[in-house]
Design a protein around this motif. Structure first.
Motif, PDB file in Angstrom:
ATOM      1  N   ASP B 303     -20.593  -8.852   4.538  1.00  0.00           N
ATOM      2  CA  ASP B 303     -18.886  -8.861   5.012  1.00  0.00           C
ATOM      3  C   ASP B 303     -18.707  -7.596   4.109  1.00  0.00           C
ATOM      4  N   SER B 304     -19.380  -7.156   2.857  1.00  0.00           N
ATOM      5  CA  SER B 304     -18.924  -6.210   2.158  1.00  0.00           C
ATOM      6  C   SER B 304     -18.718  -4.941   2.802  1.00  0.00           C
ATOM      7  N   SER B 305     -19.339  -4.661   3.850  1.00  0.00           N
ATOM      8  CA  SER B 305     -19.226  -3.265   4.517  1.00  0.00           C
ATOM      9  C   SER B 305     -17.846  -3.451   5.266  1.00  0.00           C
ATOM     10  N   THR B 306     -17.435  -4.565   5.837  1.00  0.00           N
ATOM     11  CA  THR B 306     -15.933  -4.625   6.451  1.00  0.00           C
ATOM     12  C   THR B 306     -14.950  -4.539   5.468  1.00  0.00           C
ATOM     13  N   THR B 307     -15.389  -5.099   4.026  1.00  0.00           N
ATOM     14  CA  THR B 307     -14.176  -4.906   3.050  1.00  0.00           C
ATOM     15  C   THR B 307     -14.061  -3.276   2.465  1.00  0.00           C
ATOM     16  N   VAL B 308     -15.141  -2.690   2.470  1.00  0.00           N
ATOM     17  CA  VAL B 308     -15.237  -1.335   2.092  1.00  0.00           C
ATOM     18  C   VAL B 308     -14.549  -0.364   3.327  1.00  0.00           C
ATOM     19  N   ALA B 309     -14.712  -0.891   4.619  1.00  0.00           N
ATOM     20  CA  ALA B 309     -13.834  -0.316   5.429  1.00  0.00           C
ATOM     21  C   ALA B 309     -12.215  -0.611   5.481  1.00  0.00           C
ATOM     22  N   ALA B 310     -12.072  -1.746   5.275  1.00  0.00           N
ATOM     23  CA  ALA B 310     -10.771  -2.119   5.032  1.00  0.00           C
ATOM     24  C   ALA B 310     -10.185  -1.522   3.518  1.00  0.00           C
ATOM     25  N   PHE B 311     -10.943  -1.160   2.632  1.00  0.00           N
ATOM     26  CA  PHE B 311     -10.310  -0.460   1.467  1.00  0.00           C
ATOM     27  C   PHE B 311      -9.935   1.004   1.808  1.00  0.00           C
ATOM     28  N   PHE B 312     -10.896   1.836   2.903  1.00  0.00           N
ATOM     29  CA  PHE B 312     -10.714   2.969   3.070  1.00  0.00           C
ATOM     30  C   PHE B 312      -9.444   3.154   4.011  1.00  0.00           C
ATOM     31  N   LYS B 313      -9.296   2.151   4.853  1.00  0.00           N
ATOM     32  CA  LYS B 313      -8.201   2.050   5.756  1.00  0.00           C
ATOM     33  C   LYS B 313      -7.004   1.974   4.769  1.00  0.00           C
ATOM     34  N   ASP B 314      -6.895   1.106   4.000  1.00  0.00           N
ATOM     35  CA  ASP B 314      -5.771   0.776   3.103  1.00  0.00           C
ATOM     36  C   ASP B 314      -5.378   2.138   2.389  1.00  0.00           C
ATOM     37  N   VAL B 315      -6.206   2.626   1.867  1.00  0.00           N
ATOM     38  CA  VAL B 315      -6.161   4.112   0.691  1.00  0.00           C
ATOM     39  C   VAL B 315      -5.745   5.198   1.951  1.00  0.00           C
ATOM     40  N   SER B 316      -5.843   5.013   3.295  1.00  0.00           N
ATOM     41  CA  SER B 316      -5.612   6.148   3.998  1.00  0.00           C
ATOM     42  C   SER B 316      -4.189   5.926   4.769  1.00  0.00           C
ATOM     43  N   ASP B 317      -3.663   4.825   4.479  1.00  0.00           N
ATOM     44  CA  ASP B 317      -2.304   4.443   5.296  1.00  0.00           C
ATOM     45  C   ASP B 317      -1.335   5.237   4.377  1.00  0.00           C
ATOM     46  N   TRP B 318      -0.247   5.403   5.010  1.00  0.00           N
ATOM     47  CA  TRP B 318       1.132   6.162   4.656  1.00  0.00           C
ATOM     48  C   TRP B 318       1.612   5.454   3.231  1.00  0.00           C
ATOM     49  N   PRO B 319       1.645   4.477   3.276  1.00  0.00           N
ATOM     50  CA  PRO B 319       2.212   3.688   1.826  1.00  0.00           C
ATOM     51  C   PRO B 319       1.275   4.621   0.551  1.00  0.00           C
ATOM     52  N   VAL B 320       0.052   4.599   0.819  1.00  0.00           N
ATOM     53  CA  VAL B 320      -0.470   5.313  -0.275  1.00  0.00           C
ATOM     54  C   VAL B 320      -0.489   6.730  -0.369  1.00  0.00           C
ATOM     55  N   LEU B 321      -0.852   7.329   0.788  1.00  0.00           N
ATOM     56  CA  LEU B 321      -0.822   8.715   0.775  1.00  0.00           C
ATOM     57  C   LEU B 321       0.512   9.277   0.757  1.00  0.00           C
ATOM     58  N   SER B 322       1.591   8.673   1.012  1.00  0.00           N
ATOM     59  CA  SER B 322       2.986   9.157   0.805  1.00  0.00           C
ATOM     60  C   SER B 322       3.221   9.569  -0.754  1.00  0.00           C
ATOM     61  N   LEU B 323       2.292   8.847  -1.506  1.00  0.00           N
ATOM     62  CA  LEU B 323       2.743   9.243  -2.924  1.00  0.00           C
ATOM     63  C   LEU B 323       2.455  10.394  -3.330  1.00  0.00           C
ATOM     64  N   MET B 324       1.672  11.281  -2.322  1.00  0.00           N
ATOM     65  CA  MET B 324       1.223  12.675  -2.686  1.00  0.00           C
ATOM     66  C   MET B 324       2.400  13.666  -2.225  1.00  0.00           C
ATOM     67  N   GLU B 325       3.335  13.230  -1.594  1.00  0.00           N
ATOM     68  CA  GLU B 325       4.383  13.846  -1.071  1.00  0.00           C
ATOM     69  C   GLU B 325       4.968  15.032  -2.202  1.00  0.00           C
ATOM     70  N   LYS B 326       5.395  14.486  -3.282  1.00  0.00           N
ATOM     71  CA  LYS B 326       6.037  15.613  -4.342  1.00  0.00           C
ATOM     72  C   LYS B 326       5.047  16.537  -4.855  1.00  0.00           C
ATOM     73  N   ALA B 327       3.751  15.909  -4.928  1.00  0.00           N
ATOM     74  CA  ALA B 327       2.635  16.618  -5.590  1.00  0.00           C
ATOM     75  C   ALA B 327       2.478  17.925  -4.699  1.00  0.00           C
ATOM     76  N   LEU B 328       2.271  17.628  -3.428  1.00  0.00           N
ATOM     77  CA  LEU B 328       1.663  18.683  -2.555  1.00  0.00           C
ATOM     78  C   LEU B 328       2.844  19.910  -2.445  1.00  0.00           C
ATOM     79  N   ILE B 329       4.143  19.317  -2.715  1.00  0.00           N
ATOM     80  CA  ILE B 329       5.315  20.429  -2.730  1.00  0.00           C
ATOM     81  C   ILE B 329       5.144  21.168  -4.141  1.00  0.00           C
ATOM     82  N   GLU B 330       4.842  20.391  -5.105  1.00  0.00           N
ATOM     83  CA  GLU B 330       4.792  21.037  -6.589  1.00  0.00           C
ATOM     84  C   GLU B 330       3.617  21.770  -6.991  1.00  0.00           C
ATOM     85  N   THR B 331       2.573  21.535  -6.127  1.00  0.00           N
ATOM     86  CA  THR B 331       1.159  22.193  -6.769  1.00  0.00           C
ATOM     87  C   THR B 331       1.165  23.738  -6.154  1.00  0.00           C
TER      88      THR B 331
END
Lengths: 481, 572
Positions: B303-331
């Protein structure tokens, strides 16, 4: 603001000098460094007149101005206030001719200040000692206020009641520590949620004890349990790591973290069967494989603890690294880890020492403390950080506290370590006297200024070290009751 | 009444009540107002002032803590039910027995104390510590406390003598002494750090048993300096990078799914911290290593491959990637490469979140970088992008369609063909343009848009057909112009269609154009119709001698309207 910053620098340098000199001998480089730094900052300031650090109404005043506090300096301010209050001093004044003082006089002053803790009237005693030595560039300022009602001005560091109280606290912390590590391990083994709140509190208590009386912690760390090695080992590693951390000047917060790391460093052994852990003789390759996974399993268990990620990130590194050699060989295998952290390097040294000096089923004989140090120094040194190994060997001394020793007179004793309240370096030995049964009772305490035969020409000295099991005693039991 | 000045007159007890009252008010304002809020600051200042005044007068304030009360000098000065959120209980819960404030207390100490109290007001499910551990860490010089042993419950019954020291010689004499020893058996712990094969015999006991030279353990000045530096670095160090390395190294060894879950859960949190720290390289490394671990766990039963897929799904979601908003404006635009490198490690599922990162404040280069990332991710799997098309608003949708148009594959064609029927004109236009860019023969599929309601869409089609002389396009236009579609009643559009015919057409269109010129109604005597004007312009654009001849003939027409229009066409 200018005075505030200078004041903070001077107070910090002064405190560090006193603290370092309390731990090391006069010729130590750390002592030399600490003195130089304080002398440099003091000399810079006395050009404009006397330099005065004063405690008044619970605040530190530098050159008459109240030292502003910052969150980062709370610990320093608190330690400094404690230092003066315990000696019933209101401060210290350096006269302008301090700039001509010799470094050795600063060392002398620091030793006097450390030693004044045990005096009836510290200020008067300090005056006398300085006068006798002909030192006129410094002046202790006597307390001008009544001590707070709760404080017992007569309670000296080595008052029997305080000594007993410290020992009780030490025993209690040790036993609670063993219990807490057992509880966490048990919970982990049955997949129940485990937290680290108690472990943190214990580590904090231990830090207090380490800061107050390092020798006592060395004694405590000499406790061995043949039947349940892992738990006592974890506490011993925590204690000796914290002592080492104190030696190198880590802050109280880092000491606490180091203590938690020590207590949890072998958490990964929870799922290793007793058959492997206690197997006499060599392990089969597949058994080695299981053993070699324990640092990794330890990290996994730490990750599962009920604690925020930030805390876990601080306490997982040491347990992961404690079997890595300084050249990154050892285990577990690493690719990205480039340097072993300071905690990992400390744990590696202390863990090896405690393991070498503990009873193990697969070993016919346990190494004595001095043998273990010799082995680590002469043979295993490549696996350790050389600087930290020096600090460790220096800290433990030729006969670490808790060692059972035979003196040249034939008497048996237990090494107690140096007297923490004394300004002179020396090793105390508690003599063991035969009791009515087949055991021993406490005898006289000797203070051997030079503990071994190579330097001692007269009087008593340590001839050899013995195994506690051979004598049938738990040394810490004698030192801590 | 000014409480500060009243303190000495009310007596010590009353003053203590006032201090506690203000302390409670301050902590409540901490819960109600954000950091920096005026009311919060006022409450803190009042609390400090009263406490400070009290301590100047009475030197210390010592409180005994009950589970439902605070006792001062043996008298209860505050009581509250023993439950979370009440001051006595918060102290009691964490085992504080007495709490003492001492003279000399500083404003910043009171502020820190209130911060800590606020942080630990409610004990969380995952406490790393509590108020006591926090106070211990903070080392407030003028706030002392005594902690009750009750926290520990019943102490372990064990005593030191209960620890077993192993076998004792039967006669109680010494079994061995270090100086006598010339043989020590295997020391597995020493080997623990080695290759697991050596025994202590290999070490040569005679050598290592010699005493250590005390001078040898003294630190050199250089060693002393390094040691000092290490401790300073350790105090300042952020353990995040080291921790990451440890976790990533551990990934090599972990086996079962549960282990994978535990590590990936932590790595997810770490990934968020790395984004907040703008440590793009480490964040990229984290994603790379997890991906590689996923490749090692390819067994379908695992089941690890499913867990890895779930990880990538999680880190690709808005709650995580929204943390980049400010950085993108300021970089700065020159430093976008590491961000792009990291983003390219994400799966196509990240596209919806990446699209949300297009904010009005982004500069052009950052937009281009994000577009490029989305394009590459969508080229791996267009699904996430396609599924967004249904419910994305117009401006963002146009960008997506533009990206879509740059991707390859028949699926994309199908999606674009669907989008040319989209209610939004801009989307229809973008989709049609994309289809035409992909393959000019797609004109067959989009030509119907020549009749679109939106002028910009119509213009796109006309512009495209005007670019080539092509009999297919010519036939399509001829057919369209003969269809008498309702849109052709719009004179401008009609003329544009004729012009386009002129640009793409040939002599084959001349009979059709000539017929228009020769078939006038009575109205054409006085004005020029759109069809005539268009036909004349088409002839001019065809430009062949025959077309020119027809144009010149029209310039001589008896009909003033045709004559005038032809002359104008010739002039242009």
């Amino acid at each position: 603001m200018e005075t505030g910053l200078h004041g903070e620098e001077v107070v910090r340098a002064f405190y560090r000098m006193i603290h370092t000199i309390g731990m090391y001998q006069d010729n130590n480089t750390l002592v030399h460094d600490a003195v130089s730094k304080f002398m440099a900052s003091a000399r810079r300031l006395v050009k404009d007149g006397d330099l005065e650090i004063l405690i008044w109404r619970g605040r530190i005043f530098f050159q008459g101005e109240r030292l502003p506090y910052r969150r980062e300096t709370f610990a320093l301010a608190g330690a400094w206030l404690d230092f003066f209050q315990k000696r019933r001093l209101a401060g210290i004044r350096f006269h302008s001719h301090v700039e001509h003082a010799h470094a050795s006089e600063f060392v002398f002053l620091a030793r006097l200040l450390n030693g004044s803790l045990n005096q009836e009237n510290p200020a008067e005693w300090l005056d006398d000692q300085l006068l006798a030595r002909g030192i006129h560039w410094v002046e202790p300022i006597r307390e001008i206020e009544e001590p707070l009602p709760d404080e017992d001005p007569g309670a000296h560091f080595d008052d029997p009641s305080r000594v007993l109280e410290r020992r009780k606290k030490a025993r209690q912390s040790y036993l609670r520590g063993v219990d807490a590590v057992k509880t966490v391990s048990r919970k982990i083994s049955v997949h129940s949620p485990a937290g680290i709140r108690k472990i943190r509190r214990l580590a904090q208590n231990m830090v207090e004890l380490v800061l107050e009386d390092e020798s006592l912690m060395h004694c405590l760390a000499s406790i061995r349990d043949y039947d349940d090695y892992t738990y006592t080992h974890s506490i011993n590693v925590a204690l000796l790591s914290m002592c080492m951390g104190r030696r190198i000047g880590l802050s109280h917060v880092l000491l606490e973290q180091l203590g938690v790391c020590g207590m949890l460093h072998d958490l990964g052994k929870v799922e290793i069967s007793r058959d492997i852990l206690h197997k006499p003789g060599r392990l089969a390759p597949e058994e080695w494989e299981v053993m070699e996974r324990h640092p990794l399993n330890g990290v996994m268990h730490i990750l599962r603890l009920n604690a925020p990620a930030e805390m876990k990130s601080r306490i997982a590194l040491g347990p992961f690294e404690h079997h890595l050699k300084v050249d990154l060989t050892g285990y577990p295998k690493t690719r990205l880890t480039r340097d072993i952290t300071l905690f990992g390097r400390i744990l590696s040294i202390v863990d090896t020492y405690d393991a070498l000096t503990s009873h193990r089923a697969y070993r016919a004989r346990t190494l004595l403390p001095n043998e273990a140090l010799s082995l680590m120094w002469h043979r295993l040194y490549r696996q350790f950080d050389p600087i930290l190994l020096k600090v460790f060997v220096h800290m433990m001394g030729p006969f670490p506290a808790g060692s059972v020793v035979r003196l040249n007179t034939g008497a048996l004793g237990v090494v107690m370590g140096p007297d923490p309240g004394s300004e002179t370096a020396g090793t105390r030995v508690l003599l063991l006297e035969k009791d009515d049964g087949n055991g021993f009772r406490k005898g006289e305490i000797l203070n051997l200024t030079k503990p071994n035969a190579e330097t001692e020409t007269t009087g008593q000295w340590i001839l050899s070290c013995l195994s506690p099991s051979a004598v049938g005693i738990q040394p810490a039991q004698f030192l801590l009751q | 009444m000014d409480q500060t000045t009243a303190v000495p007159f009310r007596g010590e007890r009353q003053a203590a009540v006032v201090v506690i009252g203000n302390l409670i008010r301050a902590i409540k304002s901490y819960a109600l107002y954000p950091e920096g809020h005026e009311k919060r600051r006022d409450a803190l200042e009042r609390c400090y002032q009263d406490l400070s005044d009290f301590l100047q007068t009475y030197h210390q304030m010592r409180l005994d803590i009950g589970k439902d009360c605070l006792v001062f000098n043996g008298e209860t000065i505050h009581s509250a039910p023993p439950e979370q959120g009440n001051l006595p209980f918060v102290f009691f819960r964490d085992g504080i027995q007495t709490l003492e404030f001492q003279d000399g207390i500083d404003f910043v100490e009171v502020e820190t104390f209130l911060d800590l109290l606020n942080d630990h007001w409610i004990l969380t499910d995952e406490p790393e510590g509590d108020l006591v551990t926090a106070l211990w860490d903070a080392r407030l010089p003028h706030i002392r406390y005594v902690v009750s042993d009750l926290f520990w419950g019943k102490d372990p019954e064990l005593e030191l003598h209960a620890f077993s020291i192993g076998k004792k010689a039967a006669n109680g004499t010494v079994l061995s002494e270090s100086r006598d020893s010339d043989q020590v058996e295997a020391l597995r712990d020493a080997e623990d750090s080695g290759d697991g094969k050596r025994s202590v015999e290999d070490f040569g006991t005679q050598v290592w048993l010699k005493p250590i030279d005390p001078d040898a353990v003294e630190l050199t000045p250089e060693e002393s300096r390094r040691l000092f530096e290490w401790t300073i670095q350790e105090e300042k160090k952020d353990p995040l990078t080291d921790f990451l390395n440890v976790l990533l190294d551990s990934l090599l060894e972990i086996r079962d799914t549960q282990e994978v879950e535990v590590f990936l859960d932590t790595l997810k949190t770490l990934f968020q911290n790395l984004i907040l720290q703008r440590n793009w390289e480490k964040a990229a490394l984290l994603l790379k290593e997890v991906e590689e671990m996923g490749h090692r766990h390819t067994d379908p039963a695992d089941d690890s491959s499913t867990t890895v897929a779930a990880f990538f799904k999680d880190v690709s979601d808005w709650p995580v990637l929204s943390l980049m908003e400010k950085a993108l404006i300021e970089t700065p635009s020159g430093e976008l490469a590491p961000i792009q490198k990291m983003l390219l490690r994400l799966p196509p599922e990240a596209i919806p979140a990446l699209c949300r990162l297009f904010t009005p404040n982004l500069d052009l280069k950052t937009r281009d970088m994000l577009t490029a990332v989305i394009e590459i991710l969508a080229s791996r799997d267009v699904g996430p992008l396609a599924s967004m098309l249904k419910n994305t608003e117009e401006p963002r949708l146009c960008r997506l369609v533009s990206i879509l148009g740059r991707l390859k594959g028949a699926t994309i064609n199908g999606i674009l063909e669907g989008l040319i029927h989209h209610p939004s004109a801009m989307v229809r236009r973008e989709a049609a343009a994309a289809l035409l860019r992909r393959n000019p023969e797609n004109i067959h599929k989009v030509f119907f848009l020549i009749d679109d309601d939106d002028e910009r869409v119509r213009r796109l089609i006309l512009g495209f057909v005007s670019r080539f002389r092509n009999p297919v396009l010519e036939d399509m236009l001829l057919e369209h112009l003969q269809s008498h579609g309702s849109r052709l009643e719009d004179k401008d559009h009609l003329v544009s269609c004729f012009k386009a015919l002129g640009f793409c057409g040939s002599s084959r269109s001349l009979p059709f154009l000539e017929k228009i010129l020769n078939t006038q109604t009575w109205r054409d005597l006085f004005r020029t119709s759109g069809r005539i004007q268009g036909a004349l312009l088409a002839l001019k654009a065809i430009g062949t001698p025959q077309a020119k001849e027809l144009l010149e003939k029209a310039a001589r027409s008896l009909h003033p309207g045709i004559r005038r229009a032809a002359k104008e066409a010739l002039k242009e």
